[in-house]
Motif scaffolding. Structure first.
Motif, PDB file in Angstrom:
ATOM      1  N   ILE A  81       0.848  -1.197   0.000  1.00 27.56           N
ATOM      2  CA  ILE A  81       0.000   0.000   0.000  1.00 27.56           C
ATOM      3  C   ILE A  81       0.886   1.249   0.000  1.00 27.56           C
ATOM      4  N   LYS A  82       1.979   1.197   0.758  1.00 30.60           N
ATOM      5  CA  LYS A  82       2.907   2.327   0.805  1.00 30.60           C
ATOM      6  C   LYS A  82       3.489   2.612  -0.576  1.00 30.60           C
ATOM      7  N   LYS A  83       3.758   1.559  -1.347  1.00 30.88           N
ATOM      8  CA  LYS A  83       4.281   1.752  -2.706  1.00 30.88           C
ATOM      9  C   LYS A  83       3.254   2.470  -3.573  1.00 30.88           C
ATOM     10  N   LEU A  84       1.970   2.087  -3.429  1.00 32.18           N
ATOM     11  CA  LEU A  84       0.911   2.727  -4.208  1.00 32.18           C
ATOM     12  C   LEU A  84       0.712   4.183  -3.794  1.00 32.18           C
ATOM     13  N   LEU A  85       0.999   4.478  -2.538  1.00 30.33           N
ATOM     14  CA  LEU A  85       0.910   5.858  -2.076  1.00 30.33           C
ATOM     15  C   LEU A  85       2.144   6.658  -2.481  1.00 30.33           C
ATOM     16  N   GLY A  86       3.243   5.973  -2.713  1.00 35.37           N
ATOM     17  CA  GLY A  86       4.489   6.646  -3.066  1.00 35.37           C
ATOM     18  C   GLY A  86       4.729   6.680  -4.562  1.00 35.37           C
ATOM     19  N   SER A  87       5.839   6.059  -5.001  1.00 34.01           N
ATOM     20  CA  SER A  87       6.232   6.147  -6.417  1.00 34.01           C
ATOM     21  C   SER A  87       5.492   5.172  -7.318  1.00 34.01           C
ATOM     22  N   GLY A  88       4.967   4.079  -6.754  1.00 31.34           N
ATOM     23  CA  GLY A  88       4.240   3.113  -7.571  1.00 31.34           C
ATOM     24  C   GLY A  88       4.611   1.689  -7.213  1.00 31.34           C
ATOM     25  N   ARG A  89       3.957   0.732  -7.884  1.00 32.43           N
ATOM     26  CA  ARG A  89       4.118  -0.678  -7.518  1.00 32.43           C
ATOM     27  C   ARG A  89       4.181  -1.554  -8.762  1.00 32.43           C
ATOM     28  N   TRP A  90       5.139  -2.491  -8.761  1.00 39.00           N
ATOM     29  CA  TRP A  90       5.227  -3.520  -9.805  1.00 39.00           C
ATOM     30  C   TRP A  90       4.477  -4.756  -9.324  1.00 39.00           C
ATOM     31  N   ASP A  91       3.632  -5.324 -10.176  1.00 39.83           N
ATOM     32  CA  ASP A  91       2.850  -6.507  -9.791  1.00 39.83           C
ATOM     33  C   ASP A  91       3.733  -7.694  -9.448  1.00 39.83           C
ATOM     34  N   GLY A  92       4.880  -7.786 -10.111  1.00 34.05           N
ATOM     35  CA  GLY A  92       5.764  -8.927  -9.888  1.00 34.05           C
ATOM     36  C   GLY A  92       6.585  -8.839  -8.621  1.00 34.05           C
ATOM     37  N   GLY A  93       6.477  -7.708  -7.893  1.00 35.34           N
ATOM     38  CA  GLY A  93       7.209  -7.568  -6.646  1.00 35.34           C
ATOM     39  C   GLY A  93       8.568  -6.921  -6.792  1.00 35.34           C
ATOM     40  N   GLU A  94       9.135  -6.956  -8.002  1.00 34.08           N
ATOM     41  CA  GLU A  94      10.430  -6.336  -8.250  1.00 34.08           C
ATOM     42  C   GLU A  94      10.324  -5.435  -9.470  1.00 34.08           C
ATOM     43  N   GLU A  95      11.197  -4.452  -9.523  1.00 36.08           N
ATOM     44  CA  GLU A  95      11.183  -3.496 -10.622  1.00 36.08           C
ATOM     45  C   GLU A  95      11.340  -4.221 -11.960  1.00 36.08           C
ATOM     46  N   GLY A  96      10.459  -3.904 -12.875  1.00 36.97           N
ATOM     47  CA  GLY A  96      10.503  -4.504 -14.203  1.00 36.97           C
ATOM     48  C   GLY A  96       9.732  -5.792 -14.345  1.00 36.97           C
ATOM     49  N   LYS A  97       9.195  -6.305 -13.241  1.00 37.09           N
ATOM     50  CA  LYS A  97       8.443  -7.561 -13.302  1.00 37.09           C
ATOM     51  C   LYS A  97       6.942  -7.285 -13.202  1.00 37.09           C
ATOM     52  N   GLY A  98       6.187  -7.771 -14.164  1.00 39.92           N
ATOM     53  CA  GLY A  98       4.747  -7.559 -14.164  1.00 39.92           C
ATOM     54  C   GLY A  98       4.388  -6.150 -14.616  1.00 39.92           C
TER      55      GLY A  98
END
Length: 550
Positions: free
Chosen positions: A216-233
């Motif tokens: 949730i913090k990622k969605l409130l901040g810079s954003g979120r990758w579905d795969g859990g890591e940058e560039g995944k999903g």
């Protein structure tokens, strides 16, 4: 002369776009029954039907989905030949606002209406998340009274019970967006210029029951990758809050949950802040300390006023909740049915006051034995600004929407092990003689005029009886009607027809009963009746198996 063989024409591959589903006759029948049940409840409350088109001018729908950069983000849009943007409706409320504004002088106020139909979202599809789905709405336009909101909540409860969901297996949860708006103002997200970021914050909070707090913090901040890591999903853009703003929103959202244990277990708050959290959730009474968040609507409201009522906006919202709870409880809708719950957010930006959701509490498990949570199957709220956009004057409004597709899927899953109701097809009149088509069509018309679903076999007339019986079986026909030359030229008098009971025939094929019972069933499975008794003979078969197409 070329030796090359001509290329075979390439076949078009049949494929369904992502996020869409085809619907079978049984699914359509179940939806039809659900819609009629909902309609009956809405009309009992005095609402009348209205229908609006599936397309509207994009500016009439408004930018209430996350579509800040271009008209077709969040919605499906195209430009007309006059270069005006047109969009498929993403809900049934925004088109209603346009309709009311356009017909304002001729409509009774308050205007109470209902409508159902498909809506469209240009969003990433996923499990239980479709790009086309059905909603059934009811709205009251022209009343600012909290009684209108309370009525929506009571009607939502009545609708769930009418659909066969027992009391205790659902709850209507109520909150007020003004409380959250007050918190938004306190972190500098007030004003029209922050509308997009506020919406992103709302949608992030709305996922608190699906994602861990860190996500949730990622969605409130810079954003979120579905795969859990940058560039995944796939990547979901965040609200762009700084760490201090993010922490305030997260703490506020968790305070709303009313669950002290969950709050202490899933956050990295200091012991000092955990102590503050405990005080927020626990209130003193003559009987000692109690968590009023789970004890009574009054306790929830008192606690909200004490700890969240720091702005006038929030205070106004909490007082509206107090009135809704009082009105509902005076009519017998206690906390087990209508519950003041600060965790309700609702994702659309246009809500301006009370918001509500219907949540299924039924517990079930998937094929692997894991618990399944259905969550919200309907919701709504007050949207005092939608009609006002067209009128330039205040026009209060409130509404409730049932997600028909989502609720139907939930009920189907809950009752997946229950005996399935057979969706019977029509009675089929077989074609024994290609020269007697007119006579067979007459039989069909006779049955239809008597209110019986019927059809004549319209496949290849050269097909033998076996092929036609197979067709009738695949159609789930309760019986077939047969007339060959011997039946038509009955030496004993009036021509006859043979009625073959397909249901009983299937039972005989698999039965292991004694000989006398077997012979009795064979006699009942195929009978000859006079042409003039065709309707009566078919009705006997239908009655024997309680066949109904309703």
């Amino acid at each position: 002369m070329s030796d090359k063989k001509p290329k075979k024409p390439q076949k078009l591959r049949a494929r369904l776009p992502r996020g869409l589903v085809d619907r079978t006759p049984s699914e359509i029948a179940a939806t039809r029954a659900m819609v009629e049940t909902i309609r009956a409840v809405y009309e009992r409350y005095g609402f009348e039907p209205v229908e609006t088109p599936a397309m509207e001018y994009t500016d009439a729908l408004g930018k209430f989905l996350p579509d800040q950069d271009r008209p077709n983000e969040g919605v499906f849009s195209f430009q007309d030949d006059d270069e005006q943007w047109i969009s498929l409706r993403y809900d049934l409320t925004a088109p209603l606002a346009r309709y009311v504004a356009e017909n304002f002088d001729t409509l009774p106020k308050p205007y109470r209406s209902y409508r159902n139909g498909y809506v469209y979202r240009n969003e990433k599809p996923g499990p239980g998340r479709f790009r086309q789905f059905m909603q059934f709405d009811a709205d009251t336009v022209g009343s600012a009274s909290p009684a209108a909101d309370a009525e929506m909540c009571m009607m939502a409860a009545d609708t769930m019970e009418a659909l066969g969901i027992p009391r205790g297996s659902y709850v209507v949860k109520v909150n007020n967006r003004k409380v959250l708006d007050g918190v938004m103002e306190s972190i500098g997200l007030g004003g029209d210029e922050n509308a997009g970021r506020r919406l992103t914050v709302l949608r992030a909070i709305d996922k608190l029951d699906k994602f861990p707090v860190d996500e949730i913090k990622k969605l409130l901040g810079s954003g979120r990758w579905d795969g859990g890591e940058e560039g995944k999903g796939d990547f979901t853009k965040g609200a762009g809050l700084d760490s201090e703003q993010t922490e305030k929103i997260v703490v506020f959202a968790l305070l709303q949950s009313g669950n002290v244990t969950e709050l202490q277990d899933v956050t990295n708050l200091s012991s000092e802040k955990r102590s503050t959290v405990g005080k927020v959730l626990t209130f003193s009474s003559d009987d000692g300390d109690k968590s009023y968040f789970v004890e009574s609507n009054k306790g929830v409201i008192d606690g909200m006023m004490t700890h969240f009522g720091s702005t006038q906006t929030a205070k106004d919202g909490i007082e509206e909740l107090r009135q809704i709870a009082t009105l509902a409880e005076s009519s017998g809708y206690t906390r087990d049915r209508i519950r003041i719950d600060p965790s309700v957010v609702r994702g659309l930006e246009y809500y301006t006051g009370p918001v509500y959701e219907v949540e299924l509490l039924l517990e079930t498990k998937d094929e692997k034995g894991r618990p399944v949570r259905f969550g919200s199957v309907g919701g709504g709220g007050r949207y005092d600004g939608l009609v006002s956009r067209f009128r330039g004057e205040p026009v209060p409004a409130t509404g409730f929407s049932i997600g028909v597709s989502r609720l139907q899927a939930a009920l189907d899953y809950i009752h997946r092990d229950a005996p399935k109701k057979i969706d019977f097809g029509p009675v089929v009149v077989l074609v024994m003689d290609r020269n007697e088509i007119a006579q067979y069509q007459k039989f069909v018309t006779t049955l239809r005029n008597a209110g019986i679903r019927a059809e004549m076999y319209l496949g290849n007339p050269k097909n033998n009886l076996g092929v036609q019986f197979k067709y009738a079986d695949r159609r789930n026909s309760p019986c077939v009607v047969i007339q060959g030359e011997s039946e038509r030229n009955n030496p004993r008098g009036e021509p006859v027809v043979v009625i073959k009971d397909m249901i009983l025939g299937a039972e005989i094929a698999t039965a292991t009963s004694d000989r006398d019972a077997h012979l009795q069933k064979q006699m009942e499975a195929q009978v000859a009746v006079k042409e003039s008794e065709l309707v009566e003979g078919v009705r006997k078969v239908l009655a024997r198996h309680n066949v109904s197409w309703q």
